[in-house]
Design an enzyme around this catalytic site. Sequence first.
Site, short mmCIF file in Angstrom:
data_model
loop_
_atom_site.label_atom_id
_atom_site.label_comp_id
_atom_site.label_asym_id
_atom_site.label_seq_id
_atom_site.Cartn_x
_atom_site.Cartn_y
_atom_site.Cartn_z
N HIS C 13 40.30 33.80 44.98
CA HIS C 13 40.16 32.43 44.51
C HIS C 13 41.16 31.53 45.22
CE1 HIS C 13 43.36 31.71 41.17
NE2 HIS C 13 43.84 32.54 42.05
N CYS C 32 49.21 28.93 45.73
CA CYS C 32 47.89 29.23 45.14
C CYS C 32 46.79 28.37 45.74
CB CYS C 32 47.92 29.03 43.62
SG CYS C 32 49.05 30.14 42.79
N HIS C 38 43.42 33.74 48.29
CA HIS C 38 44.20 34.91 47.96
C HIS C 38 43.44 35.57 46.80
CE1 HIS C 38 45.65 32.04 44.97
NE2 HIS C 38 46.06 33.06 44.26
N HIS C 40 43.36 38.61 43.18
CA HIS C 40 44.04 39.31 42.10
C HIS C 40 43.20 40.49 41.60
CE1 HIS C 40 47.00 36.09 41.67
NE2 HIS C 40 46.03 35.21 41.67
N ASP C 78 33.30 40.68 39.99
CA ASP C 78 34.00 41.74 40.71
C ASP C 78 33.70 41.70 42.22
OD1 ASP C 78 35.67 43.96 40.87
OD2 ASP C 78 33.96 45.31 40.85
N HIS C 79 34.80 41.70 42.99
CA HIS C 79 34.70 41.65 44.45
C HIS C 79 33.98 40.38 44.93
CE1 HIS C 79 36.06 45.77 44.11
NE2 HIS C 79 36.36 45.74 45.38
N GLU C 125 46.25 37.69 34.85
CA GLU C 125 46.11 37.41 36.28
C GLU C 125 47.12 38.21 37.11
OE1 GLU C 125 45.40 33.26 38.55
OE2 GLU C 125 47.47 33.70 38.07
#
Lengths: 138, 138, 138, 138, 138, 138
Positions: C13, C32, C38, C40, C78-79, C125
């Site tokens: 994100h 960020c 980047h 998480h 996811d991913h 997070e």
Amino acid sequence: MRITRRESFNAAHRLFRPEWDDKKNLEVFGKCSNPRWHGHNYILYVTVNGDVDPATGFVLNLKSLSRIIRTFVVDKLDHKNINLEVDFMEGHMASTENLAIAIWKQLEKPIREQGARLHCVKLIETENNYVEYFGDKQ
Amino acid sequence: MRITRRESFNAAHRLFRPEWDDKKNLEVFGKCSNPRWHGHNYILYVTVNGDVDPATGFVLNLKSLSRIIRTFVVDKLDHKNINLEVDFMEGHMASTENLAIAIWKQLEKPIREQGARLHCVKLIETENNYVEYFGDKQ
Amino acid sequence: MRITRRESFNAAHRLFRPEWDDKKNLEVFGKCSNPRWHGHNYILYVTVNGDVDPATGFVLNLKSLSRIIRTFVVDKLDHKNINLEVDFMEGHMASTENLAIAIWKQLEKPIREQGARLHCVKLIETENNYVEYFGDKQ
Amino acid sequence: MRITRRESFNAAHRLFRPEWDDKKNLEVFGKCSNPRWHGHNYILYVTVNGDVDPATGFVLNLKSLSRIIRTFVVDKLDHKNINLEVDFMEGHMASTENLAIAIWKQLEKPIREQGARLHCVKLIETENNYVEYFGDKQ
Amino acid sequence: MRITRRESFNAAHRLFRPEWDDKKNLEVFGKCSNPRWHGHNYILYVTVNGDVDPATGFVLNLKSLSRIIRTFVVDKLDHKNINLEVDFMEGHMASTENLAIAIWKQLEKPIREQGARLHCVKLIETENNYVEYFGDKQ
Amino acid sequence: MRITRRESFNAAHRLFRPEWDDKKNLEVFGKCSNPRWHGHNYILYVTVNGDVDPATGFVLNLKSLSRIIRTFVVDKLDHKNINLEVDFMEGHMASTENLAIAIWKQLEKPIREQGARLHCVKLIETENNYVEYFGDKQ
């Protein structure tokens, strides 16, 4: 280079020798010998040694490693009674040490067939206890 | 004596080979090949070998070790895209294995200059997967 | 009685407002806001309120709850790139707060259809930051 | 002010209704219905509400709280079969929900006798599942 | 919406009342009364309540929250003796309960000045013990 | 085969050399040199090497191992001041490295008398720092 995959399973077991009576089993194994079983959330770390494949950047595809561990180990142990229902533990005390050795024997060949070498089976029984097995040669 | 320092960083990456099309990348790397990236909270353990300095009781001052890891590794990776923005990963697949090797190369010399020897780079990608690299000689 | 199910997903994100330039975004969101993303390892705890069914001893079958979370939330995140690929996040800043609200909206109805009430969406997070959302009425 | 004490126990259990056959039990409870048992490392968090005693700075001496939990709960569950050996679970499905309610009933009075009020029983069955019980009034 | 920030500090302390002798202190506080101190790695979770700012997607910028916690709490406690060196603990028993109340008083105003409301101070003393304080009104 | 037992203790300490003044100690050891002490929740992992006893399935009964660690190490360190109250640390800097070496010396003989060999003392001081000692021969 070593890569490690974590898997887990929940199982019941009991520590006892059938040729000993309950009193003797209790003396040696304490409450782990309870004839009506107890159980654990086992956590399993499987570590594999190998060279990095330049095409993929992988020692071994983790999806393959996870599938091997599930097929040969976790599916046979998860939500089972280790003393009564696990073929590869037949005839062995259901100690964490023996379980780690038996898991090693289950995994060694299928991992070798993927071109890598099993390095370590680490089996965590409780947050305070774990064992590590590195095979016969260590 | 070995001492270990933990640091962490958050980064985006993608597993793919540019000479393969998206379909082939998907086949080999699964959802890790998503062209629009995904990411992780990486946890890095750096282990150093050395003798204890009788004056300080330290193998290596952990503040120095932490500063080295931040300067040469974490500051270059944290909140970055590993494929696009990290100089020491240029030309390498952004796999955890390759990242651990590249981190080793970043750290080996500055740690040696502090009088200790880098022993292991352990890089945790998810709670289920990690790699350990011990250098060429292992 | 409250029951909680943990699931996880890895995603990329970026925090930024398109009407602001990179400098202003950097000022407000810090690293960020990195334009190249980047990511998480997000950990999601979904807590559900309900009465215990005397027949099963369950508030809600955890298999059903896990399936709902995977279908309506995890499979979509996811991913993935949260800014670009997640339909239920379109038009929202990809902050943890907004993501928790959007996850609540995804889950509320299917959980109600199972006879239970969504109580809390907790979204971790990093190991140092998490948010909790309890719906509008709290 | 709330204080919380963590304790743990390992136990075997099985989810099933005796009036259903194994097939029906398997359908509803999945592998948790295995007739030969499975088990868990349960983690128990007991939260107590109260005012701080100006003389000691304590809501309740944690040694007293720990002793109560061990006497009334942990000693009766640890290394036991929840279905067969735990008096306060007789006649109840051995679900995590029912176990949390039964633990509440065991603890409420002895904690009240110490001048504090039981606030929450949180029972973690696996790293992915837990329940919280706050008593009837919640 | 609630957001939580985790910080940590290491400190020494001792539980004792100066008007009691060592024997009486030992009786009430056990080994926590050791006149030569002991210590902990404290983990602090600060939870804040507020509305999501549509411009940023934040309840409160976590960098601001972290800076407030470090300035008013962690910098004053980290690597200190809680009984002897922490101004806001003067005249209070160094129990976890009292420390949580004192931390609340340190944080309430600076967080309100950022436009949010302090909801909970959770202070973990050991892996088995923690307290939560929600302010006077709870 | 290696088995590992985890134990923990809380203690106060200070890093300093008595022949240096406070300014020099501060320069070298930073806030760890605070003359009024600070402290930690230390976590200790003791790993033992040995063969599996066919009668018990154990390398070493974990109850015995735990008792040895408590008697020779934990009881002497828990809720103590490492600099002032621990006989086996007299004359040594209270660094984690030196503490691990001293713990090794305490444990080696009693473990050998149980028929096993001490393999590693791992001592975690904070979540970011730990040391491992393998004895002289490593």
